[in-house]
Every structure is written in structure tokens, then in C-alpha cells.
Enzyme design. Structure first.
Site, PDB file in Angstrom:
ATOM      1  N   ASP A   1     -11.823  -6.349   7.866  1.00 42.50           N
ATOM      2  CA  ASP A   1     -10.196  -6.251   7.677  1.00 42.50           C
ATOM      3  C   ASP A   1     -10.052  -4.898   7.359  1.00 42.50           C
ATOM      4  O   ASP A   1     -11.366  -4.171   7.122  1.00 42.50           O
ATOM      5  CB  ASP A   1      -9.297  -7.395   6.670  1.00 42.50           C
ATOM      6  CG  ASP A   1      -8.378  -6.848   6.535  1.00 42.50           C
ATOM      7  OD1 ASP A   1      -7.628  -6.740   7.996  1.00 42.50           O
ATOM      8  OD2 ASP A   1      -7.495  -6.456   5.638  1.00 42.50           O
TER       9      ASP A   1
ATOM     10  N   ASP B   1      -6.997  -2.820   5.940  1.00 41.97           N
ATOM     11  CA  ASP B   1      -6.174  -2.020   5.662  1.00 41.97           C
ATOM     12  C   ASP B   1      -6.142  -3.350   3.973  1.00 41.97           C
ATOM     13  O   ASP B   1      -6.501  -4.510   3.914  1.00 41.97           O
ATOM     14  CB  ASP B   1      -4.738  -2.681   6.059  1.00 41.97           C
ATOM     15  CG  ASP B   1      -4.304  -1.083   6.831  1.00 41.97           C
ATOM     16  OD1 ASP B   1      -5.161   0.030   7.022  1.00 41.97           O
ATOM     17  OD2 ASP B   1      -3.616  -1.737   8.081  1.00 41.97           O
TER      18      ASP B   1
ATOM     19  N   SER C   1      -0.051  -0.542   2.639  1.00 42.59           N
ATOM     20  CA  SER C   1       0.780   0.215   1.796  1.00 42.59           C
ATOM     21  C   SER C   1       1.689  -0.922   2.552  1.00 42.59           C
ATOM     22  O   SER C   1       1.263  -1.360   3.632  1.00 42.59           O
ATOM     23  CB  SER C   1       1.710   0.998   2.261  1.00 42.59           C
ATOM     24  OG  SER C   1       2.323   1.783   2.508  1.00 42.59           O
TER      25      SER C   1
ATOM     26  N   TYR D   1       3.371   0.004   5.486  1.00 40.85           N
ATOM     27  CA  TYR D   1       2.251  -0.058   6.276  1.00 40.85           C
ATOM     28  C   TYR D   1       1.713   1.203   6.414  1.00 40.85           C
ATOM     29  O   TYR D   1       2.557   2.023   6.405  1.00 40.85           O
ATOM     30  CB  TYR D   1       3.421   0.139   8.229  1.00 40.85           C
ATOM     31  CG  TYR D   1       3.872  -1.531   8.080  1.00 40.85           C
ATOM     32  CD1 TYR D   1       2.567  -2.155   9.113  1.00 40.85           C
ATOM     33  CD2 TYR D   1       4.698  -1.608   7.735  1.00 40.85           C
ATOM     34  CE1 TYR D   1       3.878  -3.794   9.463  1.00 40.85           C
ATOM     35  CE2 TYR D   1       5.175  -3.067   7.670  1.00 40.85           C
ATOM     36  CZ  TYR D   1       4.410  -3.868   8.699  1.00 40.85           C
ATOM     37  OH  TYR D   1       5.423  -4.966   8.906  1.00 40.85           O
TER      38      TYR D   1
ATOM     39  N   THR E   1      -9.022  -5.783  12.839  1.00 40.76           N
ATOM     40  CA  THR E   1      -7.093  -5.744  12.441  1.00 40.76           C
ATOM     41  C   THR E   1      -5.949  -5.706  13.284  1.00 40.76           C
ATOM     42  O   THR E   1      -5.950  -5.716  14.021  1.00 40.76           O
ATOM     43  CB  THR E   1      -7.333  -4.576  11.722  1.00 40.76           C
ATOM     44  OG1 THR E   1      -5.833  -3.770  11.012  1.00 40.76           O
ATOM     45  CG2 THR E   1      -7.547  -3.218  12.630  1.00 40.76           C
TER      46      THR E   1
ATOM     47  N   ASP F   1      -8.645  -8.807   2.661  1.00 37.06           N
ATOM     48  CA  ASP F   1      -7.897  -8.905   1.243  1.00 37.06           C
ATOM     49  C   ASP F   1      -7.000  -9.946   1.514  1.00 37.06           C
ATOM     50  O   ASP F   1      -6.089 -10.029   0.063  1.00 37.06           O
ATOM     51  CB  ASP F   1      -7.425  -7.060   0.715  1.00 37.06           C
ATOM     52  CG  ASP F   1      -6.739  -6.984   1.753  1.00 37.06           C
ATOM     53  OD1 ASP F   1      -6.359  -7.663   2.990  1.00 37.06           O
ATOM     54  OD2 ASP F   1      -5.362  -6.056   1.523  1.00 37.06           O
TER      55      ASP F   1
END
Length: 182
Positions: A11, A13, A20, A23, A54, A131
């Protein structure tokens, strides 16, 4: 040709770069974890094929466009290449959660796209590192081993505790790479 037992799908981010809740909308906001960049390069140099899958619903929401996303991914690839590594494929889902697509994780469409693009018969035995629970669910749907990192939303995912029975948990991508290469 890569083999599934030497494939790591990441993944983005929260795994490769800071996440965030608002985003990651620009190249300036895309802040890679230096240890993650190094981990990708180490995996690649050790003969592992590394790919990225992603969800990028910020595109559907109008927060940024495909060109901005491409600039982020060009920066990512350049950083990894500068350390002697390679990301073989980056795929993304530009859709929102209500767009009824087949690529948005937890659905396995992005991983199937990687499988097809790399010419692999099956993803059975590959590694999916994320995550969030949806990352792991996408991987498990196609036979990947699950890895949850504590970076990004990883601690929140771990605190919920649901759906993580098959997941190995690591502090970050570097710790996973250390274990895998150890």
C-alpha cells in the site's frame, strides 16, 4: 518473470509515505519515510519484485488530479532508483467509495491488475503490506500473506483488532524488510 513467492505488494499512504486524514493532495504533501524508501530498494536489490497498489479516492473527490498523482509516483520511483532499487509496477484506484468499481481495496482488483501486468499465474504466496484492514483483505482474497505495519493508520487498525488473525505485524516497512531478508 517474477514469481509470487518473491513478490511484495505495498500500500502507499501510511506504508511508504506519511498519511493524512485530509489526503495527500500535492507533491509537497507527499512525504516519504526515508526508511521505507531504503527498504524498497533493499528488497529489490535482493531479488524481490516490488509493486504498489493504492486507493486514491482523492481523485474522484476532486482534491488532486492524475497528473499530480503521477508526479508523486515519479518522485517515489526516482528515490528508490537512486538507492539502487526498482518498483516494477504502481497501480491505483481513482474511484470513490460509492463508485461501485472492482479495483478499490478491500476488493482485489488492483492486485489482479498487478498479477496480469507482471505475467504471474497466481498471487498465492506473495506478500501484501498495508496499514489498514482493507489492504490485508485485498491481499488475502488472492492468497497473499498479510503484513500490517504500525505506521500510518496501522496503530488504529491494530487497536480495532478485527480481521488480523493471519497478519504479521511490524513497526514499519523497514522492520518487515529486515525480517524478510534476514
Amino acid at each position: 518473470m517474477p514469481t509470487p513467492n518473491k513478490l511484495v505488494i505495498l500500500d502507499r499512504d501510511g506504508v511508504i509515505n506519511q498519511d493524512s486524514d485530509d489526503y495527500v493532495k500535492s507533491l509537497d504533501e507527499w512525504l516519504p519515510y526515508p526508511s521505507a524508501i531504503d527498504a524498497i530498494a533493499r528488497l529489490s536489490r535482493a531479488g524481490w519484485t516490488v509493486a504498489v497498489a493504492t486507493n486514491q479516492s482523492g481523485i474522484a473527490r476532486g482534491y488532486y488530479d492524475e497528473a499530480t498523482l503521477a508526479a508523486m509516483h515519479e518522485r517515489l520511483e526516482a528515490l528508490v532508483e537512486a538507492r539502487g532499487g526498482e518498483i516494477r509496477r504502481i497501480v491505483h484506484c481513482p474511484h470513490g467509495p460509492d463508485d461501485d468499481c472492482d479495483c478499490r481495496k478491500p476488493l482485489p482488483g488492483l492486485l489482479e491488475q498487478i498479477r496480469q501486468d507482471l505475467g504471474i499465474a497466481s498471487l498465492q504466496g506473495a506478500w501484501m503490506v498495508g496499514d489498514s484492514l482493507r489492504d490485508l483483505q485485498a491481499g488475502e482474497a488472492v492468497g497473499c500473506h498479510s503484513v500490517l505495519v504500525r505506521t500510518g493508520k496501522g496503530e488504529r487498525t491494530l487497536a480495532k483488532g478485527k480481521g488480523l488473525e493471519r497478519a504479521r505485524v511490524f513497526a514499519d516497512l523497514a522492520a518487515f524488510a529486515d525480517w524478510l531478508l534476514g
